[in-house]
Design a protein around this motif. Structure first.
Motif, short mmCIF file in Angstrom:
data_model
loop_
_atom_site.label_atom_id
_atom_site.label_comp_id
_atom_site.label_asym_id
_atom_site.label_seq_id
_atom_site.Cartn_x
_atom_site.Cartn_y
_atom_site.Cartn_z
N LEU A 102 0.86 -1.18 0.00
CA LEU A 102 0.00 0.00 0.00
C LEU A 102 0.90 1.23 0.00
O LEU A 102 1.74 1.40 0.88
CB LEU A 102 -0.91 0.02 1.24
CG LEU A 102 -1.84 -1.19 1.41
CD1 LEU A 102 -2.54 -1.11 2.77
CD2 LEU A 102 -2.87 -1.26 0.29
N ILE A 133 -7.63 -4.84 0.97
CA ILE A 133 -7.26 -3.52 0.44
C ILE A 133 -8.23 -2.47 0.98
O ILE A 133 -9.45 -2.59 0.79
CB ILE A 133 -7.25 -3.52 -1.09
CG1 ILE A 133 -6.19 -4.50 -1.60
CG2 ILE A 133 -6.99 -2.11 -1.64
CD1 ILE A 133 -6.21 -4.73 -3.10
N ALA A 181 -2.48 0.38 -4.46
CA ALA A 181 -2.34 -0.96 -3.86
C ALA A 181 -1.83 -1.93 -4.92
O ALA A 181 -2.30 -1.91 -6.07
CB ALA A 181 -3.68 -1.44 -3.31
#
Length: 202
Positions: free
Chosen positions: A63, A182, A72
């Motif tokens: 990230l 994510i 990401a």
């Protein structure tokens, strides 16, 4: 456990003064538990990266947040033996007898010389063992965990020094730190797409 490093950035080049200023207060945190690791890099006010590696799933999540937005990247962990063979051709490792005490650990000196002749100095201990497969911040050629690293980087010198070590993580932290979901607000990209964007901005 958890290893925290302070990062000092210096440069003799006056053109780098602004970048050096923006990188003040940089830190690196390495968290590890079971077969998982997480490396958080705070590069001053410029950028933050989080890389989580799960060697059971053979997957990493990176990230990145900063001037280029939130990105990401999910990718498989490549074969560490194949990586090591590639590194073998590119770098020379010199192990010295010199020692230094860092955080109460006896550390030995290693010098890594890359293909361009750049030298990096590592002070490592064999009293701390971290499986860093899937992470690219540490060289697999060093026979221990580095507690200090002096690395040249694009006209700057970066010195990372361990300032805190915790042997065990709290159970609640274990779950949240290594979650590979994510977060909202991140754009998923491939490594190739990210490199193309960086090249276009240079």
């Amino acid at each position: 456990g958890h290893l925290k490093y302070s990062i000092e950035v210096t440069s003799d080049n006056p053109d780098m003064a602004m970048v050096v200023g923006m990188m003040q207060g940089s830190t690196m945190d390495i968290y590890f538990a079971d077969n998982k690791t997480r490396v958080d890099m705070e590069m001053g006010s410029m950028m933050k990266t989080i890389t989580i590696a799960d060697t059971d799933k053979k997957e990493t999540l990176t990230l990145m947040s900063g001037m280029m937005g939130n990105t990401a990247i999910k990718q498989p962990i490549s074969d560490p033996e194949a990586e090591a063979e590639g590194e073998e051709d590119d770098i020379e490792v010199i192990l010295e007898d010199e020692t230094k005490d860092i955080l109460g650990y006896n550390c030995k000196k290693a010098i890594i010389v890359d293909a361009d002749g750049n030298e990096s100095v590592f002070w490592y201990t064999d009293e701390i063992a971290i499986n860093t497969e899937g992470q690219n911040v540490l060289s697999s050629k060093i026979p221990g965990q580095p507690l200090q690293m002096e690395v040249p980087a694009k006209g700057m010198n970066m010195t990372m020094t361990a300032i805190e070590f915790t042997e065990k993580l709290k159970k609640k932290l274990k779950t949240s730190l290594f979650d590979m979901t994510i977060p909202e607000g991140y754009t998923v990209k491939s490594t190739e797409e990210l490199m193309e964007e960086i090249e276009q901005q240079q």
